[in-house]
Design an enzyme around this catalytic site. Structure first.
Site, PDB file in Angstrom:
ATOM      1  N   SER A  51       0.830  -1.193   0.000  1.00 43.89           N
ATOM      2  CA  SER A  51       0.000   0.000   0.000  1.00 43.89           C
ATOM      3  C   SER A  51       0.875   1.258   0.000  1.00 43.89           C
ATOM      4  O   SER A  51       1.730   1.403  -0.875  1.00 43.89           O
ATOM      5  CB  SER A  51      -0.933  -0.073   1.219  1.00 43.89           C
ATOM      6  N   ASP A 110      -8.745  -3.745  -6.292  1.00 37.87           N
ATOM      7  CA  ASP A 110      -8.239  -3.154  -5.055  1.00 37.87           C
ATOM      8  C   ASP A 110      -8.947  -1.828  -4.806  1.00 37.87           C
ATOM      9  O   ASP A 110      -8.975  -0.963  -5.675  1.00 37.87           O
ATOM     10  CB  ASP A 110      -6.724  -2.925  -5.191  1.00 37.87           C
ATOM     11  N   HIS A 157      -7.363  -5.588  -0.824  1.00 37.69           N
ATOM     12  CA  HIS A 157      -6.243  -4.648  -0.861  1.00 37.69           C
ATOM     13  C   HIS A 157      -4.933  -5.399  -0.669  1.00 37.69           C
ATOM     14  O   HIS A 157      -4.719  -6.014   0.365  1.00 37.69           O
ATOM     15  CB  HIS A 157      -6.437  -3.605   0.241  1.00 37.69           C
TER      16      HIS A 157
END
Length: 520
Positions: free
Chosen positions: A234, A461, A489
């Site tokens: 991320s 995502d 995610h």
């Protein structure tokens, strides 16, 4: 919903919106570019020794001790507060943890991990997941290492509001219906920013992603590694890409999972995320309406979205009881729904929570929102939200300057998501009132001279849309894209043998998958 929290690995929990991207910063390594310098300039001139004022930091010897979590070792390191003035005596202490390689096989060095956020505790991530949950062949060959970035958790955390103040802040209406509500929202953002300035003024200008990437080079040297091997999820992908931009010849094997596009300004970042969460919600809704008893009905995903919008409107007018003094209004309900978008494993919990809300019980959705905000049972909050704002508001100029700018852009956000768009647009106004000037600008990261870098993207995502992974892989001179066709995610370590095998081979052998590889 609060935009400050963006991009976090689903292993630790959940996330939302707001911008990122790096600035240059002078004073360390081999003489990095001045703050705000042009993209593509690198301070990395090869293996040369660091500047004289930085040598004491690079020469530190960590004093390892047993962590509170059995099987892990902890230490602390000192880095300059301001890399433009590393000799002025002002410093920050960083918290560091590791789990030694278990063997068998030749040790490959250290693997630094970061779960994203910004603001997620890398040490918590290491102790709860990476140190025991990463594939065994990787843990056998690498010392698993984590450092909480400056301003986060154990590394001199940014502090902004008390627990009761955060309770009030998280309930503020982020879909204002009139000028009075717009003013209350702006006042809440101002109050949050003033709280950060009052409690953490000294550190606020010095917690950018560039600062954290420079810290990682000190960590690399202290650990005795010639090159940095790193797995970032991320927001952690932006941190890793920034390191490669600054230190391409000190970059080793980098896994960037759930990637960001550093070339985007904050408004586009927020709008893309709005569309990403809409894609994730439609996937959830398509699954839900096929099931008996779906709280959003049995029609199309669009009809399910309309029912959810209607529920939010009712909660805006009349919040639900939760069994405690806090009631479930639209803001907390939206946060609870978004939280469950990070991992399809949370979809059953979301169905139950929506069923409860439709029956007049707000407690299950409130529990999802609390997990998102990292609110403990005693009413205290971690510093995740505070650090998230501090980093994001330094890394990019604000998406909006005030309510008038939001109004002009709201149609584009609502087009990106009829369900969440309006709230996302207003939430993106938070950095307009930040007390520290942004030092970063949107720019492409090429990291010329770095070895092959593996970028992983998930097609549905919510927080880091797949288009960002394609963009970053295309920008990096040595980037290779690995695609996971699925929900949730990030992808590594989440159940895909195809993804895990490709990433493991890269970490263990340095071999990237064939261009165009797709996993399901």
């Amino acid at each position: 919903m609060d935009p400050r929290r963006m991009l976090r690995s689903s292993v630790l929990a959940l996330v939302v919106v707001t911008g990122l991207v790096a600035s240059g910063c002078a004073g360390g390594g081999e003489g990095p570019p001045a703050r705000g310098s042009a993209a593509g300039k690198s301070p990395d001139a090869g293996p040369a020794a660091p500047a004289a004022e930085l040598r004491p930091y690079y020469a530190q010897k960590p004093r390892w001790r047993a962590c509170d979590t059995p099987g892990f070792q902890c230490a602390r390191l000192t880095v300059p507060l301001d890399y433009e003035r590393p000799g002025d005596g002002r410093t920050i202490e960083l918290a560091l943890a590791r789990k030694k390689a278990t063997g068998p096989g030749k040790r490959l060095g250290s693997l630094l991990v970061n779960p994203g956020g910004p603001g997620g505790s890398a040490i918590e991530y290491l102790e709860l997941f990476a140190g025991t949950g990463y594939p065994a062949p990787v843990r056998a060959r690498y010392d698993m290492v984590a450092v909480d970035p400056r301003g986060v958790a154990g590394s001199e955390p940014v502090t902004c509001l008390s627990g009761p103040e955060m309770d009030t802040y998280t309930q503020i209406d982020q879909t204002p219906d009139d000028v009075a509500e717009e003013r209350r929202l702006a006042a809440a953002f101002r109050g949050f920013a003033k709280g950060c300035e009052r409690r953490s003024a000294a550190v606020l200008p010095h917690v950018s992603t560039v600062d954290a990437a420079r810290d990682m080079d000190v960590v690399r040297a202290v650990l005795g590694d010639e090159r940095l091997t790193y797995a970032g999820a991320s927001y952690g992908t932006f941190l890793g890409a920034t390191y490669a931009e600054l230190f391409p010849r000190r970059t080793g094997r980098l896994v960037l999972d759930g990637a960001l596009d550093p070339s985007l300004p904050a408004r586009e970042v927020n709008r893309d995320q709005t569309a990403g969460f809409d894609t994730a919600f439609r996937s959830f809704a398509a699954d839900c309406v096929r099931r008996a008893g779906c709280p959003l009905g049995s029609g199309s995903p669009a009809a399910a979205g309309a029912r959810l919008t209607d529920l939010f409107a009712r909660l805006d007018a009349r919040p639900l009881p939760t069994g405690e003094p806090r009631r479930l209004g639209e803001a907390l309900a939206t946060t609870g729904v978004l939280a469950a978008m990070y991992d399809e494993g949370a979809w059953p919990q979301l169905r139950e929570a929506l069923t409860g809300a439709l029956r007049g019980d707000g407690a299950p959705l409130l529990a999802l929102a609390d997990s998102y905000y990292e609110r403990a049972g005693d009413g205290s909050y971690s510093n995740l939200m505070f650090a998230n704002a501090a980093v994001n508001c330094l890394d990019l100029p604000p998406a909006f300057t005030g309510p008038a700018a939001v109004e002009k852009a709201s149609d584009a956000f609502e087009k990106a998501s009829p369900v969440f768009g309006r709230g996302f647009a207003w939430a993106a106004m938070n950095c307009a009132y930040w007390p520290a000037r942004a030092t970063g600008t949107p720019h492409r990261i090429t990291a010329e001279g770095a070895p092959p870098i593996l970028v992983v993207g998930t097609t549905r995502d919510p927080a880091t849309p797949y288009k960002w992974a394609r963009a970053l892989a295309g920008q990096l001179a040595s980037g290779t894209l690995l695609t996971y066709e699925g929900d949730g995610h990030t992808a590594y370590g989440r159940g895909s043998d195809c993804v895990d095998t490709a990433v493991n081979r890269y970490l263990l052998e340095g071999t990237v998958p064939r261009e165009g590889t797709r996993c399901r």
